[in-house]
Design a protein around this motif. Structure first.
Motif, short mmCIF file in Angstrom:
data_model
loop_
_atom_site.label_atom_id
_atom_site.label_comp_id
_atom_site.label_asym_id
_atom_site.label_seq_id
_atom_site.Cartn_x
_atom_site.Cartn_y
_atom_site.Cartn_z
N ILE A 1 5.89 8.82 5.01
CA ILE A 1 4.92 8.76 5.86
C ILE A 1 3.66 8.32 5.14
O ILE A 1 2.87 7.53 5.68
CB ILE A 1 4.77 9.85 6.60
CG1 ILE A 1 5.70 10.28 7.54
CG2 ILE A 1 3.43 10.02 7.54
CD1 ILE A 1 5.78 11.68 8.35
N THR A 2 3.27 8.86 4.00
CA THR A 2 2.16 8.66 3.57
C THR A 2 2.19 8.07 1.96
O THR A 2 1.37 7.14 1.70
CB THR A 2 1.15 9.92 3.33
OG1 THR A 2 2.15 11.24 2.47
CG2 THR A 2 0.97 10.46 4.69
N LEU A 3 2.83 8.82 1.14
CA LEU A 3 2.94 8.35 -0.40
C LEU A 3 3.21 6.74 -0.47
O LEU A 3 2.79 6.17 -1.29
CB LEU A 3 3.62 9.08 -1.15
CG LEU A 3 2.92 10.63 -1.19
CD1 LEU A 3 3.85 11.44 -1.93
CD2 LEU A 3 1.49 10.61 -1.57
N LEU A 4 4.54 6.45 0.01
CA LEU A 4 5.06 5.03 -0.06
C LEU A 4 4.24 3.84 0.28
O LEU A 4 3.91 3.01 -0.05
CB LEU A 4 6.58 5.14 0.44
CG LEU A 4 7.26 3.84 0.34
CD1 LEU A 4 7.45 3.47 -1.13
CD2 LEU A 4 8.56 3.95 1.19
N PRO A 5 3.78 4.18 1.77
CA PRO A 5 2.69 3.22 2.19
C PRO A 5 1.28 3.04 1.35
O PRO A 5 1.11 1.76 1.16
CB PRO A 5 2.58 3.58 3.54
CG PRO A 5 3.61 4.40 3.89
CD PRO A 5 4.11 5.38 2.61
N LEU A 6 0.98 4.15 0.96
CA LEU A 6 -0.13 4.09 -0.07
C LEU A 6 0.18 3.41 -1.06
O LEU A 6 -0.68 2.30 -1.54
CB LEU A 6 -0.62 5.61 -0.47
CG LEU A 6 -1.85 5.69 -1.02
CD1 LEU A 6 -3.01 4.86 -0.77
CD2 LEU A 6 -2.16 6.98 -1.61
N ASN A 7 1.26 3.63 -1.89
CA ASN A 7 1.46 3.00 -3.23
C ASN A 7 1.87 1.46 -2.97
O ASN A 7 1.41 0.64 -3.71
CB ASN A 7 2.75 3.59 -3.79
CG ASN A 7 2.47 4.75 -4.64
OD1 ASN A 7 1.30 5.22 -4.67
ND2 ASN A 7 3.19 5.44 -5.16
N SER A 8 2.69 1.14 -1.99
CA SER A 8 2.83 -0.17 -1.48
C SER A 8 1.69 -1.08 -1.30
O SER A 8 1.39 -2.10 -1.66
CB SER A 8 3.83 -0.38 -0.53
OG SER A 8 5.26 0.62 -0.80
N MET A 9 0.68 -0.48 -0.61
CA MET A 9 -0.56 -1.21 -0.15
C MET A 9 -1.35 -1.39 -1.39
O MET A 9 -1.92 -2.48 -1.53
CB MET A 9 -1.29 -0.28 0.75
CG MET A 9 -2.49 -0.89 1.27
SD MET A 9 -3.65 0.00 2.11
CE MET A 9 -4.17 1.43 0.79
N LEU A 10 -1.48 -0.40 -2.04
CA LEU A 10 -2.20 -0.79 -3.60
C LEU A 10 -1.79 -1.67 -4.45
O LEU A 10 -2.43 -2.55 -5.01
CB LEU A 10 -2.43 0.68 -4.49
CG LEU A 10 -3.44 1.60 -3.47
CD1 LEU A 10 -3.30 2.99 -4.01
CD2 LEU A 10 -4.62 1.12 -3.41
N ILE A 11 -0.29 -1.61 -4.57
CA ILE A 11 0.33 -2.47 -5.48
C ILE A 11 0.16 -4.05 -4.78
O ILE A 11 -0.32 -4.86 -5.46
CB ILE A 11 1.76 -2.33 -5.72
CG1 ILE A 11 1.98 -1.26 -6.48
CG2 ILE A 11 2.56 -3.55 -6.35
CD1 ILE A 11 3.34 -0.59 -6.79
N ALA A 12 0.19 -4.31 -3.70
CA ALA A 12 0.19 -5.45 -2.97
C ALA A 12 -1.33 -5.96 -2.85
O ALA A 12 -1.81 -6.93 -3.06
CB ALA A 12 0.28 -5.41 -1.31
N ALA A 13 -2.43 -4.78 -3.11
CA ALA A 13 -3.72 -5.25 -3.11
C ALA A 13 -4.09 -5.68 -4.31
O ALA A 13 -4.83 -6.72 -4.70
CB ALA A 13 -4.74 -4.17 -2.86
#
Length: 138
Positions: free
Chosen positions: A45-57
């Motif tokens: 719910i939180t950690l995977l989307p956060l990591n993915s978003m930061l790597i994409a950014a």
């Protein structure tokens, strides 16, 4: 053009710091996790989307800066591309391993924790080393 590149470098640096913070948060959450079921839910719910978003950014801001420099492939850029691919592949390996953990087996989760700590430590060290190299020596 110079202002756009300067702003891109600043945003890129901020996202790198956020990624370092996210990796540390992931390590702390994993350390505090007792049950694999609750950890899986929190991670999805939180950690995977956060990591993915930061790597994409990071990849996006890096691509913008490369475009501003007329797609100049320097050693620094190639190393950052390789590090980006490594981060993505390590996160995929970690996610696949977590997916196949049996929620009833405590030993599976303990072995996953050891595996995940190794991956997150590797990610943290690589991101820190590349960041220090770029901020102070390049």
């Amino acid at each position: 053009m110079e202002q756009m590149y300067s702003m891109g470098v600043t945003i890129h640096a901020i996202v790198v710091l956020l990624l370092i913070f996210a990796i540390v948060v992931n390590m702390v959450v994993l350390y505090q996790a007792d049950e694999s079921e609750n950890y899986k839910r929190l991670r999805s719910i939180t950690l995977l989307p956060l990591n993915s978003m930061l790597i994409a950014a990071l990849i996006f801001t890096g691509a913008i800066m490369m475009a501003a420099k007329h797609l100049e492939f320097s050693a620094e850029n190639i190393i950052m591309i390789v590090v980006s691919v490594l981060l993505i592949s390590k996160e995929v390996r970690r996610s696949k391993r977590l997916k196949h953990i049996d929620d009833d087996e405590e030993m599976d989760f303990i072995s996953y924790k050891k595996f995940a700590y190794k991956i997150m430590s590797f990610e943290l060290v690589v991101v820190l080393l590349v960041s220090i190299w770029m901020w102070f020596f390049a």
